[in-house]
Design an enzyme around this catalytic site. Sequence first.
Site, PDB file in Angstrom:
ATOM      1  CB  ILE A 192      -0.965   0.019   1.214  1.00 34.18           C
ATOM      2  CG1 ILE A 192      -1.797  -1.267   1.280  1.00 34.18           C
ATOM      3  CG2 ILE A 192      -1.877   1.238   1.136  1.00 34.18           C
ATOM      4  CD1 ILE A 192      -2.786  -1.330   2.434  1.00 34.18           C
ATOM      5  CG  LEU A 240      14.292  -2.703   2.184  1.00 31.80           C
ATOM      6  CD1 LEU A 240      15.610  -2.856   1.422  1.00 31.80           C
ATOM      7  CD2 LEU A 240      13.155  -2.434   1.195  1.00 31.80           C
ATOM      8  CB  ALA A 286       2.666  -1.835  10.225  1.00 28.13           C
ATOM      9  CE1 TYR A 287       5.712  -9.589   8.940  1.00 26.25           C
ATOM     10  CE2 TYR A 287       4.513 -10.351  10.862  1.00 26.25           C
ATOM     11  CZ  TYR A 287       5.087 -10.587   9.622  1.00 26.25           C
ATOM     12  OH  TYR A 287       5.018 -11.843   9.066  1.00 26.25           O
ATOM     13  CG  ASN A 336       8.195  -3.596  13.454  1.00 27.73           C
ATOM     14  OD1 ASN A 336       9.140  -2.843  13.555  1.00 27.73           O
ATOM     15  ND2 ASN A 336       8.114  -4.514  12.531  1.00 27.73           N
ATOM     16  CE1 TYR A 373      -1.507  -4.986  11.620  1.00 26.61           C
ATOM     17  CE2 TYR A 373      -3.829  -5.584  11.473  1.00 26.61           C
ATOM     18  CZ  TYR A 373      -2.731  -4.912  10.964  1.00 26.61           C
ATOM     19  OH  TYR A 373      -2.856  -4.164   9.821  1.00 26.61           O
TER      20      TYR A 373
HETATM   21  N1  LIG Z   1      -3.001  -4.903   3.258  1.00 23.14           N
HETATM   22  C1  LIG Z   1      -4.099  -4.759   3.975  1.00 23.14           C
HETATM   23  O1  LIG Z   1      -5.112  -5.379   3.670  1.00 23.14           O
HETATM   24  C2  LIG Z   1      -4.148  -3.846   5.169  1.00 23.14           C
HETATM   25  C3  LIG Z   1      -5.355  -3.737   5.863  1.00 23.14           C
HETATM   26  C4  LIG Z   1      -5.420  -2.882   6.951  1.00 23.14           C
HETATM   27  C5  LIG Z   1      -4.322  -2.135   7.321  1.00 23.14           C
HETATM   28  N2  LIG Z   1      -3.152  -2.271   6.631  1.00 23.14           N
HETATM   29  C6  LIG Z   1      -2.009  -1.466   7.057  1.00 23.14           C
HETATM   30  O2  LIG Z   1      -1.477  -0.789   5.937  1.00 23.14           O
HETATM   31  C7  LIG Z   1      -0.067  -0.643   6.063  1.00 23.14           C
HETATM   32  C8  LIG Z   1       0.632  -1.205   4.844  1.00 23.14           C
HETATM   33  O3  LIG Z   1       0.345  -2.592   4.736  1.00 23.14           O
HETATM   34  P1  LIG Z   1       0.764  -3.457   3.479  1.00 23.14           P
HETATM   35  O4  LIG Z   1      -0.304  -4.440   3.246  1.00 23.14           O
HETATM   36  O5  LIG Z   1       1.182  -2.574   2.386  1.00 23.14           O
HETATM   37  O6  LIG Z   1       2.002  -4.250   4.057  1.00 23.14           O
HETATM   38  P2  LIG Z   1       3.487  -4.422   3.481  1.00 23.14           P
HETATM   39  O7  LIG Z   1       4.151  -5.436   4.346  1.00 23.14           O
HETATM   40  O8  LIG Z   1       3.464  -4.646   2.019  1.00 23.14           O
HETATM   41  O9  LIG Z   1       4.111  -3.004   3.761  1.00 23.14           O
HETATM   42  C9  LIG Z   1       4.610  -2.633   5.027  1.00 23.14           C
HETATM   43  C10 LIG Z   1       5.994  -2.067   4.819  1.00 23.14           C
HETATM   44  O10 LIG Z   1       6.480  -1.614   6.088  1.00 23.14           O
HETATM   45  C11 LIG Z   1       7.847  -1.937   6.169  1.00 23.14           C
HETATM   46  N3  LIG Z   1       8.217  -1.995   7.588  1.00 23.14           N
HETATM   47  C12 LIG Z   1       7.834  -2.919   8.514  1.00 23.14           C
HETATM   48  N4  LIG Z   1       8.401  -2.640   9.694  1.00 23.14           N
HETATM   49  C13 LIG Z   1       9.142  -1.510   9.511  1.00 23.14           C
HETATM   50  C14 LIG Z   1       9.975  -0.744  10.363  1.00 23.14           C
HETATM   51  N5  LIG Z   1      10.169  -1.090  11.645  1.00 23.14           N
HETATM   52  N6  LIG Z   1      10.600   0.341   9.864  1.00 23.14           N
HETATM   53  C15 LIG Z   1      10.432   0.695   8.560  1.00 23.14           C
HETATM   54  N7  LIG Z   1       9.665   0.004   7.707  1.00 23.14           N
HETATM   55  C16 LIG Z   1       9.020  -1.094   8.183  1.00 23.14           C
HETATM   56  C17 LIG Z   1       7.987  -3.277   5.450  1.00 23.14           C
HETATM   57  O11 LIG Z   1       9.295  -3.538   4.995  1.00 23.14           O
HETATM   58  C18 LIG Z   1       7.002  -3.099   4.301  1.00 23.14           C
HETATM   59  O12 LIG Z   1       7.650  -2.593   3.155  1.00 23.14           O
HETATM   60  C19 LIG Z   1       0.288  -1.341   7.377  1.00 23.14           C
HETATM   61  O13 LIG Z   1       0.338  -0.377   8.392  1.00 23.14           O
HETATM   62  C20 LIG Z   1      -0.859  -2.283   7.611  1.00 23.14           C
HETATM   63  O14 LIG Z   1      -1.018  -2.567   8.982  1.00 23.14           O
HETATM   64  C21 LIG Z   1      -3.046  -3.115   5.567  1.00 23.14           C
END
Ligand SMILES: NC(=O)c1ccc[n+]([C@@H]2O[C@H](COP(=O)([O-])OP(=O)(O)OC[C@H]3O[C@@H](n4cnc5c(N)ncnc54)[C@H](O)[C@@H]3O)[C@@H](O)[C@H]2O)c1
Length: 328
Positions: free
Chosen positions: A13, A34, A76-77, A93, A141
Site C-alpha cells: 500500500i 525492507l 508495520a508488520y 514495530n 495487531y
Molecule cells: N493490506 C491490507 O489489507 C491492510 C489492511 C489494513 C491495514 N493495513 C495497514 O497498511 C499498512 C501497509 O500494509 P501493506 O499491506 O502494504 O504491508 P506491506 O508489508 O506490504 O508493507 C509494510 C511495509 O512496512 C515496512 N516496515 C515494517 N516494519 C518496519 C519498520 N520497523 N521500519 C520501517 N519500515 C518497516 C515493510 O518492509 C514493508 O515494506 C500497514 O500499516 C498495515 O497494517 C493493511
Amino acid sequence: MPTSLVTGGAGFIGSHVAQEVLDLGHKVIVLDDLSGGFTSNTPKSAKFIHGSILDHDLLSELFKEHQFDYVYHLGAYAAEGLSHFIKRYNYQNNVIGSINLINESVKHNIKCFVFTSSIAVYGSQIPPMSEDMIPQPEDPYGIAKYSIEQELKVTKEQFGLNYVIFRPHNVYGERQNIGDKYRNVIGIFMNQIMRNQPLTIFGNGKQTRAFSYIKDVAPYIARSTKNIDTWNQIFNIGSDENYTLNHLAKEVGRAMNSKFTIKYLKERNEVLHAHSSHEKFKKFFSPSKETSLYEGLNRMAKWALKSGPMKSSEFSNIEIEKGLPEGW
Ligand SMILES: NC(=O)c1ccc[n+]([C@@H]2O[C@H](COP(=O)([O-])OP(=O)(O)OC[C@H]3O[C@@H](n4cnc5c(N)ncnc54)[C@H](O)[C@@H]3O)[C@@H](O)[C@H]2O)c1
C-alpha cells in the site's frame, strides 16, 4: 512544494500511496526497513532511505534534514493472525515504532499525520462495522493499531498534532507480497496456483471478508492531507462487497485461468465476518465507483502471472510456538 515522509513505502500500500503523493506534487522521502517490502516497489522519483522506525536517532536526523510537512505512516508488520505468536515484535514495530514517529512529528510541527490503522480494531462485532462503534480488538495487531489511534487523539489534545486515521481491510492488487504465507489471502491463493499447490483455507471457507482493490484505497489516503475537513477523523476505507473465502477461491482460479483444489485446514482463532460501512468515507471523499472483485482480480492476476511465483519465507523469530496454526 510540500515534503512528505512515507513509511513502509517499499511495501504494497505504501508504494502506491508514495506514487499518489508524488502525483499531488509533493517531494517524497520513503523510509522502509525492507522487512516486508522491496526497493523495486518504491517509485523512482521518491528518495529511498533504508532504515527502521525503531531507530529514533535516524528519525531525528531525517526530520531535522527534511522538515516534513506531512507524514504518511504505513510501515508495520501486518500479519494479524501471526501477531498472537510474535507479540513482542508486533508491539515493538507497530506501537513503539509509531510512537517514535509521533514524537518527531510533534517536535517538528508536522501539519498532519496520516495513519493506516485496520478493520482489526473492531474485533468480532456485528458487521457492518462503523466508525461510531467502540473498538474491541481481539488480537495483538488490532490492539497495537487501536493504541496508536488513541495516542493520536491524546497527542492532538496535548500538542495539536493533526491526524487522519484510515481503517482499511483486505487490500489487494499489484505489488502485493504474494510470498508472505502469513497474510493476504488473495496473494497466497495466486502464489499457490502458480506453484501447483492446493489453495489452503482455515476452517470451512464460509467466513466472509470484503476485498478492496488498491486503486480504491491509495489515492484517498494520499489526498486526505489536502482537505482539512478530514483531519482529526477516522475513516473506514475499502470495498462494500463481501464474499466467502470459498467464493473468493473460485474467483481467483478464474482470474488466473487455472484449475485448483482446496485443502481445508483446522480453523484458526479469527473473526468470522469482517466488513465495514463506508458511508462516512463516501461523504467526505466522494470516491469514484469501486472496482469490482472481478476486474480487480483480473488486474492483479495479470501482474502476478507476469512476475511469477514467490518463495514463501518463514518468519524466523516466532516467540510462542504453542497452538501455531497448521502450515505456519
Ligand atoms: N493490506 C491490507 O489489507 C491492510 C489492511 C489494513 C491495514 N493495513 C495497514 O497498511 C499498512 C501497509 O500494509 P501493506 O499491506 O502494504 O504491508 P506491506 O508489508 O506490504 O508493507 C509494510 C511495509 O512496512 C515496512 N516496515 C515494517 N516494519 C518496519 C519498520 N520497523 N521500519 C520501517 N519500515 C518497516 C515493510 O518492509 C514493508 O515494506 C500497514 O500499516 C498495515 O497494517 C493493511
